[in-house]
Design an enzyme around this catalytic site. Sequence first.
Site, PDB file in Angstrom:
ATOM      1  N   HIS A 100      36.740  43.504  31.604  1.00 39.18           N
ATOM      2  CA  HIS A 100      35.532  42.714  31.881  1.00 39.18           C
ATOM      3  C   HIS A 100      34.289  43.451  31.385  1.00 39.18           C
ATOM      4  CE1 HIS A 100      36.985  39.243  33.952  1.00 39.18           C
ATOM      5  NE2 HIS A 100      37.537  39.903  34.936  1.00 39.18           N
TER       6      HIS A 100
ATOM      7  N   GLU B 157      39.080  35.352  33.043  1.00 32.41           N
ATOM      8  CA  GLU B 157      40.138  36.034  33.788  1.00 32.41           C
ATOM      9  C   GLU B 157      41.386  36.197  32.931  1.00 32.41           C
ATOM     10  OE1 GLU B 157      39.920  37.663  36.618  1.00 32.41           O
ATOM     11  OE2 GLU B 157      37.812  37.105  36.568  1.00 32.41           O
TER      12      GLU B 157
ATOM     13  N   HIS C  43      42.050  45.928  34.020  1.00 36.07           N
ATOM     14  CA  HIS C  43      41.513  44.563  34.014  1.00 36.07           C
ATOM     15  C   HIS C  43      40.001  44.579  34.201  1.00 36.07           C
ATOM     16  CE1 HIS C  43      41.340  40.229  35.260  1.00 36.07           C
ATOM     17  NE2 HIS C  43      40.347  40.681  36.003  1.00 36.07           N
ATOM     18  N   GLU C  44      39.523  45.378  35.136  1.00 37.14           N
ATOM     19  CA  GLU C  44      38.072  45.440  35.379  1.00 37.14           C
ATOM     20  C   GLU C  44      37.338  46.066  34.199  1.00 37.14           C
ATOM     21  OE1 GLU C  44      36.883  43.758  37.648  1.00 37.14           O
ATOM     22  OE2 GLU C  44      38.745  43.382  38.719  1.00 37.14           O
TER      23      GLU C  44
END
Length: 309
Positions: free
Chosen positions: A134, A199, A130-131
Amino acid sequence: MNGFKTTMLLAALTALFMALGYTLGGGGGAIIALLVVAAMNLVTFWNADRIVLAMHRAREVDEGSAPELVSLVRELARRAGLPMPRVYIVDDPSPNAFATGRDPQHAAVAATTGLLDLLDRDEIAGVMAHELAHVRHRDTLVMTMVATIAGAISMLAQFGLFFRGGGERHGPAWAGLLAVLVAPFAAMIVQLAISRTREYAADRAGAAISGNPRALAAALAKLQRGAEAIPGVAATRIPAAQQLYIVPGRSADSLFATHPATANRIAALEEIAQEMGMIASPEPTRRPSSGTPSVPVTKRRASALDPLA
């Protein structure tokens, strides 16, 4: 389309800052506001990672000090088609994670000690994926710049409540008061709009990178409960830090929340799992006492994106 929306939202924040500058100081105030915004963005562009990491007192780790975590991030970065980011650990019992850096070549990912103690390997992989999403979407720079401008608008508005130059030439007194009250609120709405949208996008991309959306969903459920029970050290000192994390330190999905509700994110990840051909185990799962939706154990068909062994 996301890039266009982001550009428009950043432009809206800049326009708000200039409008507030005009209200307080006329044409000269608007020009000064524009110069201040440009300077802040320049500083943020070059120093975003150092600012965020210093704020959290993060320590960099490598294969010698944290071999499993670094190896995991390296494999995920390879799958994501990204350069290997720097890896940091934050000594904080509150379970959370974040990414920072102006671009993929200058990126860093960080996890708290609370997260590493709480999650299993597949769940940590989901969070780190997930990071990295980003990072790939260049959200890290955008969110830091948005936070910088929004924070400056709030500070200028507070200043304007006490000092307002230019007299009636720039409008009646009530107009100035309205501006300093409305501008920070509008800035906050713009900031939250960017954060929530990104998100969901990072959850989807992270699920593809890790190959296991339900592991990420399970991690989100655990992290939300943990972050609510143990407030983060940096977030307690600097509330604006909340938007950096994978989950907020308090319940989300209210008007002023920086993140979508965790339950909604888990539901979206369940839909992604079904798209990827993952099926849920028929065995029931125990529901957590906090009421956060639990995530069923899953069985999967073979996929080109297998989770880490």
